[in-house]
Scaffold this motif. Sequence first.
Motif, PDB file in Angstrom:
ATOM      1  N   SER A 186       0.840  -0.774  -0.445  1.00 21.58           N
ATOM      2  CA  SER A 186       0.049   0.193  -0.163  1.00 21.58           C
ATOM      3  C   SER A 186       0.777   1.584   0.379  1.00 21.58           C
ATOM      4  N   HIS A 187       2.009   1.456   0.726  1.00 20.37           N
ATOM      5  CA  HIS A 187       2.998   2.203   1.279  1.00 20.37           C
ATOM      6  C   HIS A 187       3.322   2.612  -0.516  1.00 20.37           C
ATOM      7  N   PHE A 188       3.651   1.727  -1.410  1.00 21.41           N
ATOM      8  CA  PHE A 188       4.714   1.318  -2.643  1.00 21.41           C
ATOM      9  C   PHE A 188       3.438   1.841  -3.648  1.00 21.41           C
ATOM     10  N   ARG A 189       2.221   2.023  -3.431  1.00 19.33           N
ATOM     11  CA  ARG A 189       0.758   1.786  -4.192  1.00 19.33           C
ATOM     12  C   ARG A 189       0.879   3.622  -4.180  1.00 19.33           C
ATOM     13  N   LEU A 190       0.660   3.784  -2.940  1.00 21.70           N
ATOM     14  CA  LEU A 190       0.541   5.869  -2.906  1.00 21.70           C
ATOM     15  C   LEU A 190       1.689   6.108  -3.703  1.00 21.70           C
ATOM     16  N   CYS A 191       3.020   5.363  -3.256  1.00 20.79           N
ATOM     17  CA  CYS A 191       4.801   6.334  -3.328  1.00 20.79           C
ATOM     18  C   CYS A 191       3.732   6.414  -5.585  1.00 20.79           C
ATOM     19  N   LEU A 192       3.644   5.589  -6.184  1.00 19.34           N
ATOM     20  CA  LEU A 192       3.339   5.808  -7.455  1.00 19.34           C
ATOM     21  C   LEU A 192       2.153   7.011  -7.421  1.00 19.34           C
ATOM     22  N   GLU A 193       1.238   6.662  -6.160  1.00 23.78           N
ATOM     23  CA  GLU A 193       0.808   7.946  -7.213  1.00 23.78           C
ATOM     24  C   GLU A 193       1.324   9.481  -6.856  1.00 23.78           C
ATOM     25  N   LYS A 194       1.759   9.353  -5.568  1.00 21.15           N
ATOM     26  CA  LYS A 194       2.462  11.086  -5.843  1.00 21.15           C
ATOM     27  C   LYS A 194       3.345  10.973  -7.305  1.00 21.15           C
ATOM     28  N   TRP A 195       4.024  10.181  -7.657  1.00 21.49           N
ATOM     29  CA  TRP A 195       5.223  10.087  -9.199  1.00 21.49           C
ATOM     30  C   TRP A 195       3.842  10.704  -9.821  1.00 21.49           C
ATOM     31  N   LEU A 196       2.804   9.753  -9.972  1.00 19.49           N
ATOM     32  CA  LEU A 196       2.011  10.202 -11.605  1.00 19.49           C
ATOM     33  C   LEU A 196       1.146  11.512 -10.918  1.00 19.49           C
ATOM     34  N   GLN A 197       1.071  11.828  -9.741  1.00 20.25           N
ATOM     35  CA  GLN A 197       0.480  13.479 -10.081  1.00 20.25           C
ATOM     36  C   GLN A 197       1.902  14.474  -9.909  1.00 20.25           C
ATOM     37  N   GLN A 198       2.962  14.109  -9.776  1.00 16.63           N
ATOM     38  CA  GLN A 198       3.854  14.913 -10.606  1.00 16.63           C
ATOM     39  C   GLN A 198       4.078  15.673  -9.118  1.00 16.63           C
ATOM     40  N   ALA A 199       4.341  14.892  -8.311  1.00 16.06           N
ATOM     41  CA  ALA A 199       4.805  16.195  -6.492  1.00 16.06           C
ATOM     42  C   ALA A 199       6.342  16.023  -7.042  1.00 16.06           C
ATOM     43  N   ASP A 200       6.599  17.235  -5.817  1.00 17.71           N
ATOM     44  CA  ASP A 200       7.967  17.384  -5.403  1.00 17.71           C
ATOM     45  C   ASP A 200       8.498  17.066  -6.557  1.00 17.71           C
ATOM     46  N   ASP A 201       9.842  16.794  -6.970  1.00 20.63           N
ATOM     47  CA  ASP A 201      10.520  17.200  -8.313  1.00 20.63           C
ATOM     48  C   ASP A 201      10.641  16.204  -9.417  1.00 20.63           C
TER      49      ASP A 201
END
Length: 235
Positions: free
Chosen positions: A183-198
């Motif tokens: 579930s943490h990995f899925r959240l990590c990918l979600e943030k990546w797909l949302q173009q968060a941070d850098d």
Amino acid sequence: HINEELKNNETVNDLYFTFEENNDCIEFCFNEPSPKGWSVKPYDKPTKVSRRAIDDYGSKSPPNFPQRLIEITAEPGEGADRLSYPVTLRGIKSDNMELNIVLKTVIQQPLPTSSSMSLRDEVNSATAISQRQILNTSHLGDILDLLKRHGYSGVNYYDFGLHLGLLPRTLNVIDMERGDVSSHFRLCLEKWLQQADDVKGKGGPTYDTLIQALRKIEQNAAADGIDRELSIGKF
């Protein structure tokens, strides 16, 4: 985020609520059967967000609240032109204890293809585009399946997220969320797909940057397998 992902979205009202006494989460209940022509499936069961997660995300400026992924698909035929699906809420006090998911389908005509282009050229062209195209949260399920097929389960998602462009503060918040590694990995990918941070600085959420990040954490077998699958246009 809605404006970025869905260009024709309708304005919705904010949900104001307080938590029930001795309760530390809000639960979204998908109890109703999916309407004819549609499938509505939450990725997490039960679908909950903790009070701590809401407080942590909401303390940022601008607020960046936690999200939960819902897979919604439509099958051609009667009833598939419009979706209206109620989601009831538990664990809170609010004037509105039910959310309604409303979607409309739009049929798009396929783009014409050049008769002079060979099948091999078409496959190579489509593959090149697919590796460079900017992905979004609608691709999350496909990406999870792709990584699983090639043996990467996200066990070291923290380092993986850093190479994708996520910052430690974002990954630390994910790490504090309830749930297991998947579930943490899925959240990590979600943030990546949302173009968060850098994420944009790393090239944006594309299959190419995904492969590069896998290589940087020495997941070369997974990276090679995904690269091969994309190169033959299988994915």
